[in-house]
Design a protein around this motif. Structure first.
Motif, PDB file in Angstrom:
ATOM      1  N   MET A 138     -10.951   5.779   4.494  1.00  0.00           N
ATOM      2  CA  MET A 138      -9.651   6.445   4.395  1.00  0.00           C
ATOM      3  C   MET A 138      -8.882   6.392   5.712  1.00  0.00           C
ATOM      4  SD  MET A 138      -9.054   7.450   1.300  1.00  0.00           S
ATOM      5  CE  MET A 138      -7.819   8.750   1.392  1.00  0.00           C
ATOM      6  N   LYS A 170      -7.997   3.979  -3.319  1.00  0.00           N
ATOM      7  CA  LYS A 170      -6.962   4.319  -2.351  1.00  0.00           C
ATOM      8  C   LYS A 170      -5.611   3.862  -2.902  1.00  0.00           C
ATOM      9  CE  LYS A 170      -7.662   3.106   1.917  1.00  0.00           C
ATOM     10  NZ  LYS A 170      -8.081   2.319   3.111  1.00  0.00           N
ATOM     11  N   GLY A 196      -6.365   9.342  -2.434  1.00  0.00           N
ATOM     12  CA  GLY A 196      -7.494   8.624  -3.018  1.00  0.00           C
ATOM     13  C   GLY A 196      -8.402   9.525  -3.820  1.00  0.00           C
TER      14      GLY A 196
END
Length: 456
Positions: free
Chosen positions: A108, A137, A26
């Motif tokens: 995340m 992401k 990401g």
């Protein structure tokens, strides 16, 4: 974009993922506050959604296929709804960058939904006068670092504007839905059963090779050293960031030779030493090993070409107290790696992935995932960005922090990118193993300052 089978390395990343160890990478980008008369947050959100939906690859999901046995393919998500992927999060009052960074770490942690196209974008907004952020992401099966940059760049004004202009000039509208998904032909179905036993045997052989390499490395590691880097995975994530002056990096490089990446790798090594010493850890008897990814992607390679990665292994000279010797050690080792080529050593793993049948990836993934900790201690990667100034909705991009995934058993991944005369460093850490990763981020700045002081 036509659908196609997952490339071998993409398939490996897809099967390596578990609920506690998501395999997405990401980036967290910060943009300048919109000035009066510019777009508001709702317009920015709509802009993000529209531009993301116009990128054909982002409308694809992964599905299993009959052939090859154990394989998977990219297929059009017929129920694609960009609003499932692009969301807005309003942050409470306070330090916007600090709050956004903390939230990015938490986001995340969450695996991407595997039944949908494997990506998400979050528009992070605060109160009046605050800048705004965008968190992206992307599953590693969808993109390596360079492909992620190419996909993510499609949301920026400059790239999106150029794409739209090309479409108007050619008289074609952007194709929002790719053609039908890939299906095996009858000649492939006829041979489906053939080779299953052989494929399973290869999977076991690959697993045995990885375990053998792991045991060999385990014999030369000091289990008491680098305790945080060898802590048990918790599945939690923390993000910490730092900013280095590119001029300072280049000044060190010009003085001692080598490359800017050599300087950055030595900076990471010195930062780890500082951080371990400050927190009272016993320094390891042997240096931790870093996996340094190398792109094998050729310019102009198509969007369906899959991950094109190799890697070098580098001993980070954490046990060396002299900064100059650390830098010389890194430079010498990287020169040796480059002379051998990216397909030797650790890079051979990527070559091996290309040669294995899909069934080997499906059954060998658990063994490979468990072996990662024994093959290397930390991932250190550099992600290139376009050199031109970028903006979104007329708001200039100010900072961008790349984030690499953590393999099973890994506590830290360091990703760096250069933009606007600065090197932006994103450190993704296991939240319980490295609760003080912010201190490690500051140590990168302290270490570069120390290198610079030695040449002044």
């Amino acid at each position: 974009m036509s659908a196609e089978p997952l490339a071998p390395l993409d398939l490996a990343f897809w099967h390596l993922e578990t609920a506690d160890h998501p395999m997405h990478l990401g980036a967290l980008a910060f943009f300048a506050q919109p000035s009066a008369g510019e777009r508001g947050s709702e317009e920015i959100l709509e802009l993000l959604a529209t531009r993301a939906a116009a990128i054909p690859r982002l409308r694809m999901r992964v599905r299993d296929v009959l052939l090859p046995v154990g394989g998977a393919a990219w297929a059009v998500d017929k129920d694609f709804d960009v609003r499932r992927h692009v969301r807005q999060v309003r942050l409470p009052a306070g330090d916007f960058a600090e709050t956004a960074t903390r939230l990015a770490g938490e986001l995340m942690e969450r695996p991407l939904e595997r039944g949908l196209p494997p990506w998400e974008m979050y528009l992070l907004t605060g109160g009046p006068g605050d800048p705004f952020g965008v968190l992206v992401k992307l599953h590693h099966a969808l993109a390596d670092g360079m492909r992620a940059v190419a996909i993510g760049a499609g949301i920026f004004d400059e790239i999106a504007g150029t794409r739209a202009a090309r479409g108007r000039k050619s008289g074609r509208k952007p194709r929002s839905v790719p053609p039908r998904s890939w299906l095996p032909g009858p000649w492939q179905v006829a041979g489906m059963a053939r080779g299953r036993i052989e494929d399973l045997g290869r999977a076991v052989g690959v697993g045995a090779s990885l375990v053998g390499a792991s045991l060999a490395r385990a014999g030369r590691l000091d289990p008491r050293g680098a305790a945080a880097l060898s802590a048990t995975s918790s599945g939690t994530r923390r993000l910490a960031t730092s900013v280095l002056s590119l001029d300072d990096v280049q000044q060190v490089r010009r003085t001692v030779g080598g490359t800017a990446n050599d300087v950055l790798l030595a900076t990471v090594a010195g930062a780890l030493r500082r951080w371990m010493t400050e927190r009272g850890d016993t320094l390891p008897l042997s240096d931790p090993s870093a996996l340094v990814p190398v792109s094998r992607r050729r310019p102009g390679s198509g969007p369906g070409s899959g991950n094109k990665l190799s890697a070098y292994l580098l001993g980070l000279p954490v046990t060396e107290p002299d900064p100059w010797v650390r830098l010389y050690t890194v430079r010498t080792a990287m020169d040796r790696n480059k002379a051998a080529g990216p397909l030797r050593g650790a890079g051979a793993v990527a070559v091996l992935a290309d040669q294995l049948p899909p069934l080997a990836h499906r059954f060998g993934a658990p063994l490979a995932g468990n072996a990662a900790r024994m093959l290397f201690d930390v991932l250190v990667t550099s992600v290139p960005l376009p050199r031109s100034a970028l903006s979104l909705g007329g708001c200039p991009l100010r900072e961008v922090y790349p984030m690499a995934p953590l393999a099973r058993g890994q506590s830290l991944a360091v990703a760096m990118t250069t933009y606007g005369g600065h090197v932006h460093v994103g450190l993704v850490a296991d939240g319980k193993a490295l609760p003080d990763v912010d201190r490690l981020a500051r140590s990168t700045e302290d270490e570069l300052a120390a290198l610079l002081a030695l040449i002044r």
